[in-house]
Every structure is written in C-alpha cells, then in structure tokens.
Enzyme design. Structure first.
Site, PDB file in Angstrom:
ATOM      1  N   SER A 114       0.752  -1.170   0.018  1.00 46.93           N
ATOM      2  CA  SER A 114       0.192   0.049   0.111  1.00 46.93           C
ATOM      3  C   SER A 114       0.847   1.174  -0.155  1.00 46.93           C
ATOM      4  O   SER A 114       2.072   1.128   0.483  1.00 46.93           O
ATOM      5  CB  SER A 114      -0.914   0.029   1.342  1.00 46.93           C
ATOM      6  OG  SER A 114      -1.468   1.277   1.367  1.00 46.93           O
ATOM      7  N   TYR A 149      -2.673  -1.555  10.032  1.00 50.22           N
ATOM      8  CA  TYR A 149      -2.501  -1.483   8.577  1.00 50.22           C
ATOM      9  C   TYR A 149      -0.979  -1.188   8.182  1.00 50.22           C
ATOM     10  O   TYR A 149      -0.602  -2.067   7.425  1.00 50.22           O
ATOM     11  CB  TYR A 149      -3.437  -0.857   7.826  1.00 50.22           C
ATOM     12  CG  TYR A 149      -3.420  -0.867   6.522  1.00 50.22           C
ATOM     13  CD1 TYR A 149      -4.302  -1.937   5.971  1.00 50.22           C
ATOM     14  CD2 TYR A 149      -2.989   0.080   5.783  1.00 50.22           C
ATOM     15  CE1 TYR A 149      -4.478  -2.144   4.500  1.00 50.22           C
ATOM     16  CE2 TYR A 149      -3.008   0.216   4.352  1.00 50.22           C
ATOM     17  CZ  TYR A 149      -4.015  -0.910   3.653  1.00 50.22           C
ATOM     18  OH  TYR A 149      -4.016  -0.989   2.371  1.00 50.22           O
TER      19      TYR A 149
END
Length: 267
Positions: A138, A151
């Site tokens: 990401s 995350y």
C-alpha cells in the site's frame, strides 16, 4: 521480461476489488488464472463472470494456503505467476486496538503474504522458466497516516519482505522475479473488511471507514482494472515497484527528507 501470455497465475483476494482487477487483466493478457478468496459466494460468482478457476482460501491459515498451492497446481498443471493480494483495511487509533485486532490484521495482511511466499516460491523456482511473485502492500508502506497503525505495520512488513526477497533472488541469479504493488486510492470494498474478522475474537477498536468521504475532492480514484493494468505492465517489465499514484511522491519525499535530515544532524 516475464511472460504473461500462456502462463498460469494465482491471485488471492481475487473475488473482488484489486484482486479481481488483476485477475481480469492477467486473463486479458492470455494467462489462465485461479482466483482464491475467503468469500466463497463472491468467489464463485466472480470466477464465472471473468472466466477464472475458483479455490477457496483463508490466507491467515498456512494449511489453507498449502491446500491452495496443491489445488492450483493440479488445476493449472503448474504455477508461473503468484499474486499475494488478499488484505483487510479497517482503521483505529493505536490506543484503541485490542491484541486480537493486531493479530487479525497481521495474520491476514502480513502472514497471508508470508504463507504465500513460503508455499509458492519453491514451486516457482522449480520451473524451468522461473516465474513471478507479486505482493500487495500500500502507499501506507511508504507514507503512514493516523489511524493506519496496524495496517501500516503490516504493509511495511510486506514491503520489507519483498525488497529482501528481490535482493536474494538477484544475488542467486534466480529466474524468479518479484514485484511490490503499492496501491493508492482504488475503488474497492475494503471498507467492508470487518465482516471477515473472526467472530470469536471479542471486542474490537477497529472500524470500517469509507475513506472516500474523508478525502479532498481532487484525489484521483482509479478502478481495480486500472490497478491491474499497472501491475501487469510491471510484471512484463520485471519492475520491483508497481505504483498506481505517482503524483503522491511528495508524501514519500517528505518522509525521506526527514530521515535524511536526521542522518545529517548526527554527521
């Protein structure tokens, strides 16, 4: 260059979102594809719609990933391209996270990739023509933000794993190549991640968030197919990084500048 046409590919998290977009682009480029997902109903429907094979998997479970690898090889006759893409993305401040929250995020986002690398890397290396392994991280792996603690930790881990693997494969003159996919804002259903959190894990501080409602209007959103196209081009070029939003470099550069300044202060 890695070849896609005529190759055999496995994509986890392939029932929807970026995984589906990747699978569709791989199929469009001539690959035969197995999509794997924990959502069996969506998996079956997507496989019918895009012309892929479907195998259920829970990437957090190493036995399930082993079974996926065995079944995929049986269905396809071998595997050439593996995309470790499955992931979840609910948000919470660090102080609100339970230990069960941490375990779930890391089990899916980081250990899911570890399990995929562990199972498929030896199979790719055994191919006479090598293969290609993709891990989805990401932009949070390069530029963390508040609320993304668990995350970001998971995606930083995926980035580190991929970069080390690339160095080791090149050092060994391996015919296996690796790519780190770092998506920005892509239209997916990641805002519905908590439905997959194990029911017995107790209370959670995590919340599903539709980030599209909290971002400025000039943020560029792309479709999963567009992300899939960017990745396929990176696979064809044997690129280590596949970046969906190059205009976000300034956020990465700010972090790099702060690190550089810290090194210079010490010097």
């Amino acid at each position: 260059m890695t070849t896609i046409n005529g190759r055999r590919a496995v994509v986890t998290g392939g029932a929807s979102g970026i995984g589906r977009g990747i699978a569709e682009e791989l199929i469009g480029d001539g690959a035969e594809v197995v999509i794997a997902d924990i959502d069996e109903a969506a998996l079956a429907a997507t496989a019918r719609e895009i012309g892929a094979h479907a195998i259920a998997v829970d990437v957090a479970d190493p036995h399930s990933v082993h079974a996926l690898a065995e079944q995929a090889e049986a269905v396809l006759g071998g595997v050439d391209i593996v995309v470790n893409n499955a992931g979840v993305g609910p948000l919470a401040p660090l102080e609100d996270l339970t230990l069960a929250d941490w375990r779930w995020i890391l089990d899916v986002n980081l250990y899911g990739v570890i399990h995929g690398v562990h199972e498929f890397l030896p199979r790719l290396k055994a191919n006479s023509h090598g293969g290609h392994l993709v891990n989805t991280a990401s932009m949070a792996a390069f530029s963390p933000a508040p609320g993304l603690g668990a995350y970001a930790v998971s995606k930083y881990g995926v980035a580190a794993l991929t970069e080390v693997l690339d160095l080791e494969l090149r050092q060994a003159n391996s015919d296996v190549r690796v790519t780190l996919l770092a998506p920005g804002t892509v239209t997916t259903n990641i805002k519905e991640s908590l439905r997959h959190r194990p029911a017995g894990d107790g209370e959670t501080g995590l919340r599903d968030v539709d980030i599209s409602k909290g971002l400025a209007g000039d943020v560029r959103w792309i479709t999963p197919r567009e992300a899939g196209r960017i990745l396929c081009d990176a696979i064809l070029g044997n690129d280590l990084y596949a970046i969906t939003h190059p205009e976000w470099w300034h956020m990465v550069d700010e972090r790099q500048a702060a690190i550089r300044q810290a090194f210079h202060r010490v010097g």
